[in-house]
Design a protein around this motif. Structure first.
Motif, short mmCIF file in Angstrom:
data_model
loop_
_atom_site.label_atom_id
_atom_site.label_comp_id
_atom_site.label_asym_id
_atom_site.label_seq_id
_atom_site.Cartn_x
_atom_site.Cartn_y
_atom_site.Cartn_z
N LEU A 20 26.66 -30.55 10.83
CA LEU A 20 28.08 -30.27 11.10
C LEU A 20 28.55 -29.07 10.28
O LEU A 20 28.14 -28.89 9.14
CB LEU A 20 28.93 -31.49 10.73
N SER A 21 29.40 -28.24 10.91
CA SER A 21 30.07 -27.20 10.13
C SER A 21 31.35 -26.76 10.85
O SER A 21 31.57 -27.13 12.01
CB SER A 21 29.14 -26.01 9.89
N GLY A 22 32.15 -25.99 10.15
CA GLY A 22 33.42 -25.54 10.74
C GLY A 22 33.77 -24.14 10.25
O GLY A 22 33.25 -23.67 9.23
N ILE A 23 34.62 -23.48 11.02
CA ILE A 23 35.14 -22.16 10.65
C ILE A 23 36.64 -22.19 10.83
O ILE A 23 37.15 -22.70 11.84
CB ILE A 23 34.51 -21.05 11.53
N HIS A 30 34.00 -11.89 10.41
CA HIS A 30 33.28 -10.71 9.94
C HIS A 30 31.78 -11.00 9.83
O HIS A 30 31.34 -12.14 10.09
CB HIS A 30 33.87 -10.23 8.61
N ASN A 33 30.66 -14.12 7.98
CA ASN A 33 30.73 -15.35 8.77
C ASN A 33 29.54 -15.43 9.74
O ASN A 33 28.98 -16.49 9.98
CB ASN A 33 32.01 -15.42 9.61
N GLY A 36 26.19 -15.71 7.41
CA GLY A 36 26.19 -16.90 6.55
C GLY A 36 26.34 -18.19 7.35
O GLY A 36 25.90 -19.25 6.91
N ALA A 37 26.96 -18.10 8.53
CA ALA A 37 27.26 -19.33 9.27
C ALA A 37 26.78 -19.27 10.73
O ALA A 37 25.82 -19.94 11.09
CB ALA A 37 28.77 -19.59 9.20
N GLN A 146 38.17 -31.37 4.12
CA GLN A 146 36.81 -30.91 4.46
C GLN A 146 35.80 -32.06 4.33
O GLN A 146 34.91 -32.21 5.16
CB GLN A 146 36.41 -29.73 3.56
N VAL A 158 24.90 -29.83 6.17
CA VAL A 158 26.08 -28.98 6.38
C VAL A 158 25.74 -27.53 6.06
O VAL A 158 25.71 -27.12 4.90
CB VAL A 158 27.27 -29.46 5.50
N THR A 160 26.46 -23.79 5.54
CA THR A 160 27.61 -22.92 5.26
C THR A 160 27.13 -21.77 4.38
O THR A 160 26.01 -21.80 3.87
CB THR A 160 28.72 -23.63 4.44
N GLY A 161 28.01 -20.80 4.17
CA GLY A 161 27.76 -19.78 3.16
C GLY A 161 27.90 -20.41 1.77
O GLY A 161 28.36 -21.55 1.62
N ASP A 163 29.89 -19.84 -0.60
CA ASP A 163 31.24 -20.08 -1.12
C ASP A 163 31.73 -21.52 -0.89
O ASP A 163 32.71 -21.93 -1.50
CB ASP A 163 32.24 -19.08 -0.52
N ALA A 199 21.34 -14.87 4.21
CA ALA A 199 22.46 -14.09 3.64
C ALA A 199 23.62 -15.03 3.33
O ALA A 199 24.66 -14.98 3.96
CB ALA A 199 22.90 -13.01 4.62
N ARG A 201 25.64 -15.07 0.95
CA ARG A 201 26.80 -14.43 0.30
C ARG A 201 26.77 -12.94 0.60
O ARG A 201 26.23 -12.15 -0.19
CB ARG A 201 26.74 -14.71 -1.21
P1 TYM Z 1 35.55 -20.03 6.47
O1 TYM Z 1 36.31 -20.07 7.74
O2 TYM Z 1 36.14 -19.33 5.29
O3 TYM Z 1 34.14 -19.38 6.69
C1 TYM Z 1 33.29 -19.82 7.75
C2 TYM Z 1 31.84 -19.77 7.32
O4 TYM Z 1 31.46 -18.45 6.94
C3 TYM Z 1 30.86 -18.46 5.63
N1 TYM Z 1 31.19 -17.20 4.95
C4 TYM Z 1 30.28 -16.38 4.41
N2 TYM Z 1 28.94 -16.45 4.37
C5 TYM Z 1 28.28 -15.43 3.77
N3 TYM Z 1 28.92 -14.37 3.21
C6 TYM Z 1 30.27 -14.25 3.22
N4 TYM Z 1 30.88 -13.20 2.70
C7 TYM Z 1 31.01 -15.30 3.85
N5 TYM Z 1 32.34 -15.52 4.07
C8 TYM Z 1 32.44 -16.69 4.73
C9 TYM Z 1 31.50 -19.67 4.95
O5 TYM Z 1 30.73 -20.11 3.87
C10 TYM Z 1 31.55 -20.66 6.09
O6 TYM Z 1 30.30 -21.30 6.26
N6 TYM Z 1 36.24 -24.48 4.41
C11 TYM Z 1 35.47 -23.82 5.45
C12 TYM Z 1 35.70 -24.38 6.85
C13 TYM Z 1 35.44 -25.84 6.94
C14 TYM Z 1 34.17 -26.49 6.87
C15 TYM Z 1 34.45 -27.87 7.03
C16 TYM Z 1 32.87 -26.02 6.71
C17 TYM Z 1 36.38 -26.81 7.12
N7 TYM Z 1 35.78 -28.04 7.17
C18 TYM Z 1 33.40 -28.81 7.02
C19 TYM Z 1 31.83 -26.97 6.69
C20 TYM Z 1 32.11 -28.35 6.84
C21 TYM Z 1 35.93 -22.35 5.46
O7 TYM Z 1 36.99 -22.03 5.05
O8 TYM Z 1 35.11 -21.52 6.07
#
Ligand code: TYM
Length: 349
Positions: A20-23, A30, A33, A36-37, A146, A158, A160-161, A163, A199, A201
């Motif tokens: 599972l994941s979300g954006i 960008h 995103n 990383g996702a 979350q 899960v 995700t990036g 962060d 990638a 980060r």
């Molecule tokens: P969000 O919307 O800020 O970012 C979406 C995904 O993109 C990744 N990401 C990056 N990866 C690499 N380098 C970067 N510079 C970069 N910027 C963003 C984020 O790590 C993410 O995977 N809180 C989450 C959304 C969310 C979520 C969840 C994720 C809500 N509920 C449950 C997983 C599980 C967020 O704000 O992502």
């Protein structure tokens, strides 16, 4: 209930694997995103476990969102999922707010999580800045929602990036504390954070020490998924670098954050290791590397952005996917939240 942070010693969860994941539905996506996702989700889609991918619109409103734009932003993230290669027949793609159980479980978890845990969340500190008393309460409890998103589907993995790592650790703490406080060992899994992609980060193109982010005021700092080829080429050409040629070895990138970032981006886009990239470009200057990177970025992103544009022009197709996804998601989520309410002791007819 106790205030102590639980340990991970409870019996193991015995349920099936689920990813599972979300954006967030809060504006332009960008390259961070994407690498990383989004790109990782498509790689995991065929890993044998069902994937749940949602548009985090409840999270988006923790900071002001213009109601006139929020629906379009939600469709844009859905379009990005589809354009990146996610297949709605295999993956469940839905808007978070369309499955009521997210909000219901979040409230219960607000009563499980401890203030001390949330006080440690670095993203709240970054996002609230100097005036934390003016932030919404939702921004503070954001990581609890979350945790609800994740545990509602008993997700085991899960992606995700980097962060999001701290939020995923908090999710494990909430799961362990719920299982422990209510005497239901193994009810919730302790999900594995998959933050180790090629990638995890991606850094700003203007500053190798800052994360590529939609909140950076400089548009030159990021490649947007909506950028055309000319903008991508111009942004890569102007990306900050140093005067040295690229090193032959990974260690040579250590004190060179901008060079490291560009090599990482190249490797992730080309599905190569950084060693392979340096084997090809080590010893060459940015005058040679930047045009190659720009060409690769344009070739990789163009099909995604074109498909996103096509989908954005067809709201009906996106809406069909989101509606179907919301129904399939609720089929999993509703029985879980019902069971949680029973465990907590809420009245039932
Ligand atoms: P969000 O919307 O800020 O970012 C979406 C995904 O993109 C990744 N990401 C990056 N990866 C690499 N380098 C970067 N510079 C970069 N910027 C963003 C984020 O790590 C993410 O995977 N809180 C989450 C959304 C969310 C979520 C969840 C994720 C809500 N509920 C449950 C997983 C599980 C967020 O704000 O992502």
């Amino acid at each position: 209930m106790t205030d102590a942070s639980p340990t991970d010693t409870a019996p193991a969860y015995a349920g099936p694997r689920r990813i599972l994941s979300g954006i967030q539905a809060s504006g332009a996506l960008h390259l961070g995103n994407y690498l990383g996702a989004l790109k990782r989700f498509t790689q995991l889609q065929d890993s044998g476990a069902p994937c749940f991918l949602f548009v985090a619109d409840l999270h988006a409103i923790t900071v002001w969102q213009d109601p006139a734009l929020l629906t379009a932003q939600t469709r844009e993230i859905a379009a990005a999922y589809l354009a990146s290669g996610l297949d709605p027949a295999k993956s469940v793609i839905f808007p978070q707010s369309a499955v009521r159980a997210h909000s219901e479980l979040a409230w219960i978890f607000n009563c499980v999580a401890r203030l001390g845990w949330l006080d440690r969340m670095t993203q709240f500190k970054e996002k609230s800045g100097k005036h934390k008393e003016r932030s919404s309460v939702g921004l503070y409890t954001y990581p609890v929602l979350q945790a609800a998103d994740i545990l509602l589907y008993k997700a085991t993995e899960v992606p995700t990036g980097e962060d999001q790592k701290q939020h995923l650790e908090l999710t494990r703490d909430i799961a362990a504390k719920f299982n422990n406080d209510f005497g239901v060992p193994g009810f919730f899994p302790l999900p594995d954070p998959l933050t180790q992609g090629p990638a995890p980060r991606v850094m700003s193109l203007r500053d190798g020490a800052a994360k590529m982010s939609k909140s950076d005021p400089s548009d030159q700092s990021r490649i947007n998924l909506t950028d055309d080829a000319d903008s991508i080429v111009a942004k890569v050409r102007k990306a900050k670098t140093d005067p040295e040629p690229l090193p032959e070895t990974i260690e040579g990138l250590d004190a060179r954050p901008e060079a490291k970032n560009l090599v990482t981006i190249y490797a992730a886009l080309a599905d190569m290791t950084r060693e392979q990239v340096l084997a090809q470009y080590g010893g060459q200057g940015f005058g040679a590397f930047k045009p190659a990177l720009a060409e690769l970025a344009v070739a990789s992103m163009a099909p995604v952005t074109a498909e996103m544009r096509r989908l954005m022009a067809d709201a009906a197709e996106i809406d069909r996917v989101l509606k179907d996804g919301a129904e399939r998601a609720a089929e999993i989520a509703d029985p879980v939240v019902d069971e949680v309410k029973k465990i907590v002791g809420f009245w039932r007819a």
